[in-house]
Design a protein around this motif. Structure first.
Motif, PDB file in Angstrom:
ATOM      1  N   PHE A 101       0.829  -1.205   0.000  1.00  0.00           N
ATOM      2  CA  PHE A 101       0.000   0.000   0.000  1.00  0.00           C
ATOM      3  C   PHE A 101       0.866   1.258   0.000  1.00  0.00           C
ATOM      4  O   PHE A 101       0.563   2.240  -0.699  1.00  0.00           O
ATOM      5  CB  PHE A 101      -0.918   0.010   1.226  1.00  0.00           C
ATOM      6  CG  PHE A 101      -2.011  -1.022   1.182  1.00  0.00           C
ATOM      7  CD1 PHE A 101      -2.550  -1.463  -0.019  1.00  0.00           C
ATOM      8  CD2 PHE A 101      -2.510  -1.568   2.362  1.00  0.00           C
ATOM      9  CE1 PHE A 101      -3.559  -2.400  -0.057  1.00  0.00           C
ATOM     10  CE2 PHE A 101      -3.521  -2.507   2.339  1.00  0.00           C
ATOM     11  CZ  PHE A 101      -4.045  -2.929   1.124  1.00  0.00           C
ATOM     12  N   LYS A 102       1.936   1.218   0.772  1.00  0.00           N
ATOM     13  CA  LYS A 102       2.821   2.382   0.854  1.00  0.00           C
ATOM     14  C   LYS A 102       3.478   2.671  -0.499  1.00  0.00           C
ATOM     15  O   LYS A 102       3.573   3.832  -0.932  1.00  0.00           O
ATOM     16  CB  LYS A 102       3.885   2.141   1.923  1.00  0.00           C
ATOM     17  CG  LYS A 102       4.790   3.333   2.198  1.00  0.00           C
ATOM     18  CD  LYS A 102       5.839   2.985   3.242  1.00  0.00           C
ATOM     19  CE  LYS A 102       5.193   2.607   4.576  1.00  0.00           C
ATOM     20  NZ  LYS A 102       6.224   2.357   5.623  1.00  0.00           N
ATOM     21  N   ALA A 103       3.903   1.614  -1.191  1.00  0.00           N
ATOM     22  CA  ALA A 103       4.546   1.792  -2.489  1.00  0.00           C
ATOM     23  C   ALA A 103       3.549   2.314  -3.530  1.00  0.00           C
ATOM     24  O   ALA A 103       3.876   3.205  -4.332  1.00  0.00           O
ATOM     25  CB  ALA A 103       5.162   0.477  -2.956  1.00  0.00           C
ATOM     26  N   LEU A 104       2.337   1.780  -3.522  1.00  0.00           N
ATOM     27  CA  LEU A 104       1.328   2.236  -4.476  1.00  0.00           C
ATOM     28  C   LEU A 104       0.916   3.672  -4.202  1.00  0.00           C
ATOM     29  O   LEU A 104       0.719   4.468  -5.139  1.00  0.00           O
ATOM     30  CB  LEU A 104       0.105   1.320  -4.412  1.00  0.00           C
ATOM     31  CG  LEU A 104       0.277  -0.076  -5.008  1.00  0.00           C
ATOM     32  CD1 LEU A 104      -0.938  -0.945  -4.684  1.00  0.00           C
ATOM     33  CD2 LEU A 104       0.475   0.004  -6.521  1.00  0.00           C
ATOM     34  N   SER A 105       0.783   4.025  -2.936  1.00  0.00           N
ATOM     35  CA  SER A 105       0.395   5.390  -2.577  1.00  0.00           C
ATOM     36  C   SER A 105       1.462   6.394  -3.007  1.00  0.00           C
ATOM     37  O   SER A 105       1.150   7.489  -3.505  1.00  0.00           O
ATOM     38  CB  SER A 105       0.152   5.484  -1.071  1.00  0.00           C
ATOM     39  OG  SER A 105      -0.216   6.788  -0.695  1.00  0.00           O
ATOM     40  N   ALA A 106       2.735   6.020  -2.823  1.00  0.00           N
ATOM     41  CA  ALA A 106       3.821   6.911  -3.229  1.00  0.00           C
ATOM     42  C   ALA A 106       3.866   7.069  -4.747  1.00  0.00           C
ATOM     43  O   ALA A 106       4.130   8.161  -5.265  1.00  0.00           O
ATOM     44  CB  ALA A 106       5.150   6.369  -2.716  1.00  0.00           C
ATOM     45  N   LYS A 107       3.588   5.979  -5.479  1.00  0.00           N
ATOM     46  CA  LYS A 107       3.602   6.053  -6.941  1.00  0.00           C
ATOM     47  C   LYS A 107       2.441   6.883  -7.465  1.00  0.00           C
ATOM     48  O   LYS A 107       2.606   7.669  -8.413  1.00  0.00           O
ATOM     49  CB  LYS A 107       3.527   4.626  -7.519  1.00  0.00           C
ATOM     50  CG  LYS A 107       3.423   4.578  -9.039  1.00  0.00           C
ATOM     51  CD  LYS A 107       4.633   5.226  -9.693  1.00  0.00           C
ATOM     52  CE  LYS A 107       4.515   5.170 -11.207  1.00  0.00           C
ATOM     53  NZ  LYS A 107       5.614   5.939 -11.870  1.00  0.00           N
ATOM     54  N   LEU A 108       1.278   6.758  -6.847  1.00  0.00           N
ATOM     55  CA  LEU A 108       0.103   7.505  -7.315  1.00  0.00           C
ATOM     56  C   LEU A 108       0.240   8.993  -7.049  1.00  0.00           C
ATOM     57  O   LEU A 108      -0.027   9.822  -7.934  1.00  0.00           O
ATOM     58  CB  LEU A 108      -1.153   6.956  -6.636  1.00  0.00           C
ATOM     59  CG  LEU A 108      -2.468   7.627  -7.002  1.00  0.00           C
ATOM     60  CD1 LEU A 108      -2.778   7.445  -8.496  1.00  0.00           C
ATOM     61  CD2 LEU A 108      -3.606   7.072  -6.149  1.00  0.00           C
ATOM     62  N   GLY A 109       0.665   9.344  -5.829  1.00  0.00           N
ATOM     63  CA  GLY A 109       0.798  10.755  -5.480  1.00  0.00           C
ATOM     64  C   GLY A 109      -0.529  11.479  -5.608  1.00  0.00           C
ATOM     65  O   GLY A 109      -1.567  10.989  -5.149  1.00  0.00           O
ATOM     66  N   ASP A 110      -0.509  12.628  -6.265  1.00  0.00           N
ATOM     67  CA  ASP A 110      -1.738  13.393  -6.480  1.00  0.00           C
ATOM     68  C   ASP A 110      -2.217  13.305  -7.926  1.00  0.00           C
ATOM     69  O   ASP A 110      -3.022  14.135  -8.373  1.00  0.00           O
ATOM     70  CB  ASP A 110      -1.522  14.853  -6.080  1.00  0.00           C
ATOM     71  CG  ASP A 110      -0.373  15.499  -6.850  1.00  0.00           C
ATOM     72  OD1 ASP A 110       0.309  14.777  -7.627  1.00  0.00           O
ATOM     73  OD2 ASP A 110      -0.151  16.714  -6.689  1.00  0.00           O
ATOM     74  N   ARG A 111      -1.734  12.303  -8.673  1.00  0.00           N
ATOM     75  CA  ARG A 111      -2.135  12.138 -10.070  1.00  0.00           C
ATOM     76  C   ARG A 111      -3.501  11.461 -10.165  1.00  0.00           C
ATOM     77  O   ARG A 111      -3.932  10.752  -9.257  1.00  0.00           O
ATOM     78  CB  ARG A 111      -1.082  11.317 -10.838  1.00  0.00           C
ATOM     79  CG  ARG A 111       0.235  12.053 -11.048  1.00  0.00           C
ATOM     80  CD  ARG A 111       1.168  11.236 -11.936  1.00  0.00           C
ATOM     81  NE  ARG A 111       1.674  10.074 -11.205  1.00  0.00           N
ATOM     82  CZ  ARG A 111       2.786  10.059 -10.505  1.00  0.00           C
ATOM     83  NH1 ARG A 111       3.538  11.155 -10.436  1.00  0.00           N
ATOM     84  NH2 ARG A 111       3.178   8.973  -9.883  1.00  0.00           N
ATOM     85  N   LYS A 112      -4.148  11.660 -11.312  1.00  0.00           N
ATOM     86  CA  LYS A 112      -5.445  11.037 -11.537  1.00  0.00           C
ATOM     87  C   LYS A 112      -5.298   9.550 -11.741  1.00  0.00           C
ATOM     88  O   LYS A 112      -6.074   8.748 -11.193  1.00  0.00           O
ATOM     89  CB  LYS A 112      -6.113  11.680 -12.763  1.00  0.00           C
ATOM     90  CG  LYS A 112      -7.510  11.153 -13.050  1.00  0.00           C
ATOM     91  CD  LYS A 112      -8.141  11.888 -14.226  1.00  0.00           C
ATOM     92  CE  LYS A 112      -9.560  11.396 -14.475  1.00  0.00           C
ATOM     93  NZ  LYS A 112     -10.206  12.110 -15.605  1.00  0.00           N
ATOM     94  N   PHE A 113      -4.304   9.156 -12.558  1.00  0.00           N
ATOM     95  CA  PHE A 113      -3.945   7.761 -12.760  1.00  0.00           C
ATOM     96  C   PHE A 113      -2.481   7.584 -12.385  1.00  0.00           C
ATOM     97  O   PHE A 113      -1.777   8.555 -12.122  1.00  0.00           O
ATOM     98  CB  PHE A 113      -4.191   7.346 -14.215  1.00  0.00           C
ATOM     99  CG  PHE A 113      -5.622   7.502 -14.662  1.00  0.00           C
ATOM    100  CD1 PHE A 113      -6.599   6.613 -14.253  1.00  0.00           C
ATOM    101  CD2 PHE A 113      -5.992   8.552 -15.502  1.00  0.00           C
ATOM    102  CE1 PHE A 113      -7.920   6.767 -14.663  1.00  0.00           C
ATOM    103  CE2 PHE A 113      -7.308   8.703 -15.921  1.00  0.00           C
ATOM    104  CZ  PHE A 113      -8.276   7.807 -15.491  1.00  0.00           C
ATOM    105  N   PHE A 114      -2.016   6.348 -12.388  1.00  0.00           N
ATOM    106  CA  PHE A 114      -0.655   6.093 -11.911  1.00  0.00           C
ATOM    107  C   PHE A 114       0.412   6.703 -12.808  1.00  0.00           C
ATOM    108  O   PHE A 114       1.515   6.997 -12.346  1.00  0.00           O
ATOM    109  CB  PHE A 114      -0.424   4.579 -11.797  1.00  0.00           C
ATOM    110  CG  PHE A 114      -0.958   3.987 -10.530  1.00  0.00           C
ATOM    111  CD1 PHE A 114      -0.257   4.082  -9.335  1.00  0.00           C
ATOM    112  CD2 PHE A 114      -2.194   3.347 -10.516  1.00  0.00           C
ATOM    113  CE1 PHE A 114      -0.752   3.532  -8.162  1.00  0.00           C
ATOM    114  CE2 PHE A 114      -2.705   2.801  -9.353  1.00  0.00           C
ATOM    115  CZ  PHE A 114      -1.978   2.894  -8.163  1.00  0.00           C
TER     116      PHE A 114
END
Length: 416
Positions: A199-212
């Motif tokens: 979850f931490k890795a996915l959250s960091a990759k997503l950031g504030d973007r609409k998609f990854f």
């Protein structure tokens, strides 16, 4: 707004919505997947991943919600059928769709493609294990939520063995995980600690973007949305994954809420070949033999595993008290009796299904005939024979009867 397939050119910079000028035409693709649950089109993350991918590419497809995984060449769902060609498994299906021009990763550069594949592998291997543990091995979740959801779409036969078989597969897959202490010094299964890191890795990759990967969806978005949507289910008796997401990674919860109306604005269009039962998938004698063989194999595997478990428990409970202490010979005899019972049960089940098949498909028809009708037919037949004999010899039946009586009288006089 739903996203349609991008242009074949890799330089495509935008994805337009699907055409709404008229009703959709005949479907190009048919997806066989596990049925819906918890306001989602499928309760299985693999099936949900392919459904999301198809919708994001704007493909013309229909959904066949079923629980008969034996229709798949690999024995697992999802399975995509393009005409008469079956393709099974998330990776194989997405690869096949890309070759047909449905490529969500066309706008990614080589580095981003590699990153996408790495995150997909992380989700499908590690994060999926956390979902399996929470749904299948947390006893309260399994008995109150998972098992009822899966059996809802099953045939009455499958309900007796398939959930236990799936449960056994999950236990075997997750047997290497062990209990550990979390950050709050609570003893939890290791699988939840790994899920937190994912979850931490996915959250960091997503950031504030609409998609990854920016403003356009990719195959990672289809897979991540499918898995995270099932993790974020507050209705479970033990919603450990939902609690972790809600309190520690709210951006992932917001991501699921934002994508759901985009990915699934409406329910998937149902296939006209819905509700394929055990008998409906059989068209030839070879199909029947294959289906019965598959069913008996599943029954035998399930019963054999339970037999082995009971045999182990009997040996392990040998504490020297009264009848509990059994010799190895006695245990072997009991095990052999149980295996014989299961063989007989499997054979009887095969006969039962065969009879049901031939009757349902009209190969054998059972009709009730009254005795009065049979008697009338016999009488009519005998009268027709008498009339026919009279017409042939022209002497009438009485002359023949008189001749027989005369010959009988002469035989009586000779005896006297």
């Amino acid at each position: 707004m739903a996203y349609s397939r991008p242009a074949p050119a890799a330089s495509s910079s935008s994805i337009s919505g699907p055409s709404t000028s008229g009703p959709p035409g005949p479907p190009d693709l048919e997806l066989f997947s596990w049925g819906p649950a918890w306001s989602l089109p499928s309760l299985d993350p693999a099936c949900l991943s392919v459904q999301a991918y198809l919708n994001l590419t704007g493909a013309n497809w229909v959904n066949n919600a079923c629980s008969n995984a034996s229709i798949s060449p690999t024995g697992e769902l999802p399975m995509l059928r393009d005409g008469t060609r079956p393709v099974a498994g998330v990776g194989a299906i997405i690869k096949y769709l890309k070759r047909k021009g449905y490529d969500l990763d066309g706008h990614l550069n080589p580095v981003e493609r590699a990153q996408s594949q790495s995150f997909v592998s992380l989700i499908e291997e590690k994060l999926y294990d956390a979902l399996l543990y929470n749904y299948w091995l947390e006893n309260e979740n399994y008995t109150k939520t998972t098992r009822p959801a899966y059996t809802k779409g099953m045939s009455w036969v499958s309900r007796y063995y398939l959930p236990n078989q799936l449960h056994g597969r999950v236990k075997k897959r997750l047997q290497s995980y062990r209990a550990m202490l979390d950050v709050d010094a609570r003893l939890v299964n290791e699988v939840y600690l790994i899920a937190r890191d994912c979850f931490k890795a996915l959250s960091a990759k997503l950031g504030d973007r609409k998609f990854f990967f920016g403003d356009l969806p990719s195959s990672l978005d289809a897979v991540a949305f499918a898995h995270l949507s099932l993790h974020a289910q507050p209705s479970l008796s033990n919603p450990r994954l939902f609690s972790m997401l809600a309190f520690e990674f709210p951006t992932l919860i917001a991501y699921c809420d934002r994508l759901k109306p985009i990915v699934f604005p409406t329910d998937p269009r149902p296939s006209p070949n819905r509700n394929a039962s055990f008998f409906a998938t059989i068209r030839t004698p070879s199909d029947l033999l294959s289906a019965v063989s598959s069913l008996l194999t599943s029954l035998w595997s399930s019963s054999a595993s339970s037999t082995s478990g009971r045999r182990f428990s009997e040996v392990g409970s040998d504490n020297g008290e009264g009848d509990e202490k059994l010799s190895a010979r006695e245990l072997a005899i009991r095990a052999e009796r149980r295996e014989t019972f299961y063989r007989v049960f499997s054979a009887v089940g095969a006969v039962f299904f065969f009879v049901g098949f031939v009757v349902q498909n009209g190969i054998v028809r059972i009709e009730k005939v009254h005795e009065d009708d049979v008697g009338e037919e016999e009488e009519d037949g005998s009268w027709e024979e008498v009339v026919r004999s009279v017409e042939e010899d022209g002497s009438g039946g009485e002359v023949d009867a008189g001749d027989e009586e005369y010959e009988a009288a002469e035989m009586d006089l000779d005896d006297a």
